[in-house]
Design a protein around this motif. Sequence first.
Motif, PDB file in Angstrom:
ATOM      1  N   HIS A   1       6.365   1.030   2.510  1.00 46.22           N
ATOM      2  CA  HIS A   1       7.181   1.004   3.725  1.00 46.22           C
ATOM      3  C   HIS A   1       7.808  -0.384   3.889  1.00 46.22           C
ATOM      4  CE1 HIS A   1       8.274   2.326   7.734  1.00 46.22           C
ATOM      5  NE2 HIS A   1       7.784   1.208   8.243  1.00 46.22           N
TER       6      HIS A   1
ATOM      7  N   CYS B   1       1.159   2.522   7.625  1.00 48.94           N
ATOM      8  CA  CYS B   1      -0.253   2.738   7.220  1.00 48.94           C
ATOM      9  C   CYS B   1      -1.217   1.785   7.920  1.00 48.94           C
ATOM     10  CB  CYS B   1      -0.394   2.626   5.705  1.00 48.94           C
ATOM     11  SG  CYS B   1      -0.232   0.944   5.078  1.00 48.94           S
TER      12      CYS B   1
ATOM     13  N   ARG C   1       0.830  -1.226   0.000  1.00 47.22           N
ATOM     14  CA  ARG C   1       0.000   0.000   0.000  1.00 47.22           C
ATOM     15  C   ARG C   1       0.853   1.260   0.000  1.00 47.22           C
ATOM     16  NH1 ARG C   1      -4.461  -1.927  -1.862  1.00 47.22           N
ATOM     17  NH2 ARG C   1      -3.280  -3.826  -2.212  1.00 47.22           N
ATOM     18  N   CYS C   2       1.872   1.314   0.896  1.00 45.60           N
ATOM     19  CA  CYS C   2       2.635   2.563   1.045  1.00 45.60           C
ATOM     20  C   CYS C   2       4.134   2.376   0.834  1.00 45.60           C
ATOM     21  CB  CYS C   2       2.358   3.188   2.411  1.00 45.60           C
ATOM     22  SG  CYS C   2       3.172   2.320   3.763  1.00 45.60           S
TER      23      CYS C   2
END
Length: 233
Positions: free
Chosen positions: A8, A36, A5-6
């Motif tokens: 990271h 997130c 998603r992000c």
Amino acid sequence: MQCSRCSHLMSISDEHVAEMDLGQSVTVKQLNCSSCDKCVALSFSDAWNTPEDILTDDTERNGWFEVSSPRDRVVCYALSQIMYRQFEVPEEEREEAIFDQPDPTDIVMIFWLKGQAIGFYTIKPKGSLVERTMEHYAMHTLDTAYVRSVKRRQGYGMRMLQNITSSYPGNDIGFSKPISFSMWKVLRKYLQHNADYRNKFWEIEGTGGEGNQKLIWYAIKFQDKKKKTLHNE
Ligand SMILES: [Zn+2]
């Protein structure tokens, strides 16, 4: 592992891992992103996999299959609690509700497309008991249903209703409230083509006992009439 998603980067540390009980002695570990908070990976039988990988099977299965193995339970969890709840976020204004985990007596069906799990539905069988109220389901009832957003509007909703009616031929079928906007559309289309079921599909509240069931075809006709009246005013 990297969060899809992000982006990271996450290392697997206890502080971000939660253990989920899926019932019938199946557990799965879930690693959530520290940035997130979305799921990065799931672990079942020791290896860590992304939720997308969990939904892929090397058996190339096609069609509806009832959940029976522990792995299938994890697939269902990935669909209902990760894909639907976290990644494709239910829209409340479209009457899309968050799903509970299925009860042990629920029938859970997953739709596989060339080894990819793309949706599922759960049925509360007629007679199954709700312990909280000590009531029994008055009819086989569709409780939760979901198709991955990339696979919507391709006829899978219709195939779901066809699978349900062929599993319980000639029986009344309940649909738990709230019924989502997209399910109303599928129901309308199904009943337009299958007149035999117009007096068998019910919108139900709770377990669908007397006074808690409404004929779906009647509700659709009523909506049409209302629209027409508004139009003519
Ligand atoms: Zn993230």
